[in-house]
Motif scaffolding. Structure first.
Motif, mmCIF file in Angstrom:
data_model
loop_
_atom_site.group_PDB
_atom_site.id
_atom_site.type_symbol
_atom_site.label_atom_id
_atom_site.label_comp_id
_atom_site.label_asym_id
_atom_site.label_seq_id
_atom_site.Cartn_x
_atom_site.Cartn_y
_atom_site.Cartn_z
ATOM 1 N N SER A 29 0.916 -1.150 -0.025
ATOM 2 C CA SER A 29 -0.166 -0.079 -0.017
ATOM 3 C C SER A 29 0.943 1.298 0.128
ATOM 4 C CB SER A 29 -0.921 0.210 1.194
ATOM 5 O OG SER A 29 -1.646 -1.037 1.375
ATOM 6 N N ARG A 30 2.048 1.279 0.931
ATOM 7 C CA ARG A 30 2.780 2.582 0.929
ATOM 8 C C ARG A 30 3.577 2.689 -0.409
ATOM 9 N NH1 ARG A 30 5.093 2.060 7.063
ATOM 10 N NH2 ARG A 30 3.133 3.212 8.103
ATOM 11 N N THR A 31 4.118 1.582 -0.819
ATOM 12 C CA THR A 31 4.710 1.802 -1.969
ATOM 13 C C THR A 31 4.046 2.130 -3.294
ATOM 14 O OG1 THR A 31 6.286 0.065 -1.261
ATOM 15 C CG2 THR A 31 6.553 0.638 -3.655
ATOM 16 N N ALA A 32 2.672 1.538 -3.411
ATOM 17 C CA ALA A 32 1.896 2.104 -4.420
ATOM 18 C C ALA A 32 1.615 3.544 -4.702
ATOM 19 C CB ALA A 32 0.647 1.179 -4.415
ATOM 20 N N GLU A 33 1.379 3.788 -3.131
ATOM 21 C CA GLU A 33 1.072 5.400 -2.890
ATOM 22 C C GLU A 33 2.543 6.109 -3.323
ATOM 23 O OE1 GLU A 33 -1.879 7.495 -0.204
ATOM 24 O OE2 GLU A 33 -0.030 7.618 0.945
ATOM 25 N N GLU A 34 3.419 5.762 -2.819
ATOM 26 C CA GLU A 34 4.771 6.675 -3.086
ATOM 27 C C GLU A 34 5.255 6.524 -4.470
ATOM 28 O OE1 GLU A 34 7.353 4.565 -0.338
ATOM 29 O OE2 GLU A 34 6.390 5.448 1.261
ATOM 30 N N THR A 35 4.951 5.533 -5.140
ATOM 31 C CA THR A 35 5.186 5.345 -6.553
ATOM 32 C C THR A 35 4.517 6.070 -7.762
ATOM 33 O OG1 THR A 35 4.293 3.186 -6.769
ATOM 34 C CG2 THR A 35 6.776 3.240 -6.389
ATOM 35 N N GLY A 36 3.397 6.483 -7.138
ATOM 36 C CA GLY A 36 2.280 7.075 -8.081
ATOM 37 C C GLY A 36 1.112 6.315 -8.633
ATOM 38 N N TYR A 37 0.812 5.217 -7.770
ATOM 39 C CA TYR A 37 -0.658 4.459 -8.550
ATOM 40 C C TYR A 37 -1.646 5.359 -8.027
ATOM 41 C CZ TYR A 37 0.956 0.124 -10.335
ATOM 42 O OH TYR A 37 1.619 -0.814 -11.128
ATOM 43 N N ASP A 38 -2.731 5.256 -8.392
ATOM 44 C CA ASP A 38 -3.997 6.195 -8.161
ATOM 45 C C ASP A 38 -4.800 5.379 -7.138
ATOM 46 O OD1 ASP A 38 -3.749 8.449 -10.001
ATOM 47 O OD2 ASP A 38 -3.630 6.901 -11.605
ATOM 48 N N SER A 39 -4.904 3.984 -7.200
ATOM 49 C CA SER A 39 -5.634 3.054 -6.281
ATOM 50 C C SER A 39 -5.369 1.974 -6.219
ATOM 51 C CB SER A 39 -7.222 3.232 -7.200
ATOM 52 O OG SER A 39 -6.880 2.290 -8.456
ATOM 53 N N LEU A 40 -5.922 1.513 -4.787
ATOM 54 C CA LEU A 40 -5.568 0.102 -4.281
ATOM 55 C C LEU A 40 -6.638 -0.768 -4.467
ATOM 56 C CD1 LEU A 40 -3.583 1.000 -1.092
ATOM 57 C CD2 LEU A 40 -2.760 -0.395 -3.091
ATOM 58 N N TRP A 41 -6.741 -1.952 -4.564
ATOM 59 C CA TRP A 41 -7.911 -2.886 -4.778
ATOM 60 C C TRP A 41 -7.833 -4.071 -4.173
ATOM 61 C CZ3 TRP A 41 -12.334 -1.367 -7.392
ATOM 62 C CH2 TRP A 41 -12.055 0.319 -8.209
ATOM 63 N N THR A 42 -8.897 -4.518 -3.603
ATOM 64 C CA THR A 42 -9.022 -6.038 -3.070
ATOM 65 C C THR A 42 -10.126 -6.658 -3.274
ATOM 66 O OG1 THR A 42 -8.624 -7.252 -0.907
ATOM 67 C CG2 THR A 42 -10.110 -5.267 -0.955
ATOM 68 N N GLY A 43 -10.136 -8.038 -3.237
ATOM 69 C CA GLY A 43 -11.265 -8.781 -3.691
ATOM 70 C C GLY A 43 -11.905 -9.513 -2.503
ATOM 71 N N ASP A 44 -12.929 -10.500 -2.552
ATOM 72 C CA ASP A 44 -13.841 -11.096 -1.735
ATOM 73 C C ASP A 44 -13.963 -12.620 -1.781
ATOM 74 O OD1 ASP A 44 -15.337 -11.307 0.585
ATOM 75 O OD2 ASP A 44 -17.093 -10.381 -0.102
ATOM 76 N N ARG A 45 -13.486 -13.289 -0.783
ATOM 77 C CA ARG A 45 -13.631 -14.767 -0.951
ATOM 78 C C ARG A 45 -14.013 -15.440 0.535
ATOM 79 N NH1 ARG A 45 -14.133 -15.278 -5.613
ATOM 80 N NH2 ARG A 45 -16.140 -15.803 -4.792
ATOM 81 N N THR A 84 -2.023 4.815 4.520
ATOM 82 C CA THR A 84 -1.976 5.635 3.392
ATOM 83 C C THR A 84 -2.634 7.011 3.441
ATOM 84 O OG1 THR A 84 -4.018 4.542 2.361
ATOM 85 C CG2 THR A 84 -1.460 3.721 1.688
ATOM 86 N N SER A 85 -2.638 7.947 2.720
ATOM 87 C CA SER A 85 -3.128 9.057 2.683
ATOM 88 C C SER A 85 -3.951 9.918 1.498
ATOM 89 C CB SER A 85 -2.227 10.377 3.241
ATOM 90 O OG SER A 85 -1.408 10.555 2.340
ATOM 91 N N ARG A 86 -3.427 9.293 0.225
ATOM 92 C CA ARG A 86 -4.056 9.682 -0.857
ATOM 93 C C ARG A 86 -4.597 8.784 -1.693
ATOM 94 N NH1 ARG A 86 -2.337 9.064 -5.644
ATOM 95 N NH2 ARG A 86 -0.525 7.770 -5.122
ATOM 96 N N ILE A 87 -4.157 7.394 -1.768
ATOM 97 C CA ILE A 87 -4.665 6.691 -2.863
ATOM 98 C C ILE A 87 -5.965 6.184 -2.649
ATOM 99 C CG2 ILE A 87 -3.829 4.650 -1.756
ATOM 100 C CD1 ILE A 87 -2.417 3.778 -4.223
ATOM 101 N N ASP A 112 -15.495 4.794 4.402
ATOM 102 C CA ASP A 112 -15.370 6.047 3.701
ATOM 103 C C ASP A 112 -15.168 7.199 4.559
ATOM 104 O OD1 ASP A 112 -15.730 7.196 0.829
ATOM 105 O OD2 ASP A 112 -17.162 8.583 2.090
ATOM 106 N N LEU A 113 -15.687 7.281 5.873
ATOM 107 C CA LEU A 113 -15.462 8.545 6.891
ATOM 108 C C LEU A 113 -13.995 8.368 7.370
ATOM 109 C CD1 LEU A 113 -16.895 10.729 8.333
ATOM 110 C CD2 LEU A 113 -17.415 9.058 10.122
ATOM 111 N N VAL A 114 -13.444 6.935 7.783
ATOM 112 C CA VAL A 114 -12.353 6.918 8.070
ATOM 113 C C VAL A 114 -10.990 6.929 7.353
ATOM 114 C CG1 VAL A 114 -13.141 5.730 10.207
ATOM 115 C CG2 VAL A 114 -12.166 4.320 8.072
ATOM 116 N N SER A 115 -11.541 6.978 6.069
ATOM 117 C CA SER A 115 -10.457 6.982 4.980
ATOM 118 C C SER A 115 -10.572 8.452 4.328
ATOM 119 C CB SER A 115 -10.733 5.946 3.916
ATOM 120 O OG SER A 115 -12.146 6.469 2.862
ATOM 121 N N HIS A 116 -11.434 9.333 4.788
ATOM 122 C CA HIS A 116 -11.400 10.706 4.290
ATOM 123 C C HIS A 116 -12.116 10.640 2.974
ATOM 124 C CE1 HIS A 116 -9.603 12.348 8.042
ATOM 125 N NE2 HIS A 116 -8.663 11.371 7.815
ATOM 126 N N GLY A 117 -12.907 9.804 2.722
ATOM 127 C CA GLY A 117 -13.724 9.792 1.474
ATOM 128 C C GLY A 117 -12.891 9.203 0.373
#
Length: 311
Positions: A29-45, A84-87, A112-117
């Protein structure tokens, strides 16, 4: 600005397999944000049956072994949000039918609230009846259950007092003081590949979550969604498409007809750039289904990001 730079890029973080640990989530998560990715995703099982009744939709019908170890997606996203703070944070996909909709509404609103939208809610109906059996939800009637779930989410996010009385769920009139940061609520996207699903997206949702496919097919399906939005007198420009890619990496170039099912990293880079030229709004890649170490996964994600945004 070219379409290549306009397309948002995302990556999954480890909630499946051996790297689904606090350290893995934090590092990716931190590396993705630092390198410039726009989003993080996960799935459900929720299950990995020994003998599923329905073949896995991909990879020759065999479910990846990493699904035998699965974290709760919303808890994991909350943990990623704290580091994280932006992604942006998305689910692809969250099975929205495995819990009562008012409970789902509370969980999504809290995240959504705790991630600041920063939340994107990607919903799906799943593919395996055994999971529905395990959580006590009927397999039959999934579409109607989804529509009523969406009704409850919209009501919960509307603010003030809210009540719902439907065929499946009943919520007595109540005052809802908990509000998401995004108004009226976080964007809701749907993984769908049928005319009914396309109509549902065009009529009431914020976007589409397709899986990687030949781009001619992708464009054709998106056109069907746009037509449904126009029939519902909605502006199609308000919809977005977030394309999921699950690479099966090879050491040597494959026949172009095998892409995006399998290919080299460069072939996936080329596929992503071609997707951007076709107007795909966002593309995210899951290297977690590739047999690599955590550090190799992060390195692949970095090379992919650089390759897509080069030029």
């Amino acid at each position: 600005m070219s379409q290549i730079t306009e397309m948002r890029l995302g990556v999954t973080f480890p909630t499946f397999g051996p790297d689904a640990q606090p350290e893995g989530i934090t590092k990716v998560s931190r590396t993705a944000e630092e390198t410039g990715y726009d989003s993080l995703w996960t799935g459900d099982r929720v299950l990995a049956p020994v003998a599923p009744s329905t073949p896995y939709p991909g990879r020759g019908g065999v479910m990846p072994g990493v699904y035998e170890n699965h974290l709760d997606p919303l808890v994991a996203l909350t943990f990623a949000a704290a580091h994280t703070s932006r992604i942006r944070l998305g689910t692809s996909t969250l099975n929205g039918l495995w819990q009562p909709p008012v409970m789902l509404a509370r969980s999504l609103t809290t995240l959504d609230l705790v991630s600041h939208g920063r939340l994107d809610v990607g919903l799906g109906l799943g593919w395996m009846p055994e999971e529905y059996r395990a959580v006590g939800v009927p397999w039959k009637g999934r579409g109607a259950r989804l529509d009523e779930t969406l009704d409850v989410l919209e009501g919960y996010w509307s603010g003030g007092s809210f009540a719902h009385d439907g065929p499946l769920f009943s919520v007595p009139e109540t005052r809802v003081g908990l509000r998401p940061q995004q108004r009226p609520g976080p964007p809701v996207l749907l993984a769908a590949f049928t005319p009914r699903g396309f109509a549902r997206i065009g009529r009431r949702l914020d976007g589409w979550l397709p899986g990687a496919m030949p781009l001619t097919d992708l464009v054709s399906m998106w056109s069907a969604i746009v037509k449904e939005a126009e029939k519902a007198e909605r502006d199609p420009a308000c919809l977005r498409m977030a394309l999921r890619v699950n690479p099966e990496l090879t050491d040597t170039r494959t026949d172009p007809e095998q892409v995006p099912r399998r290919g080299t990293l460069q072939q996936y880079v080329d596929y992503a750039r071609a997707a951007a030229e076709k107007g795909v709004h966002e593309l995210f890649v899951d290297f977690g289904q590739t047999p690599v170490t955590l550090d190799e996964r992060i390195e692949l994600a970095g090379r992919f990001l650089t390759g897509v945004r080069a030029g």
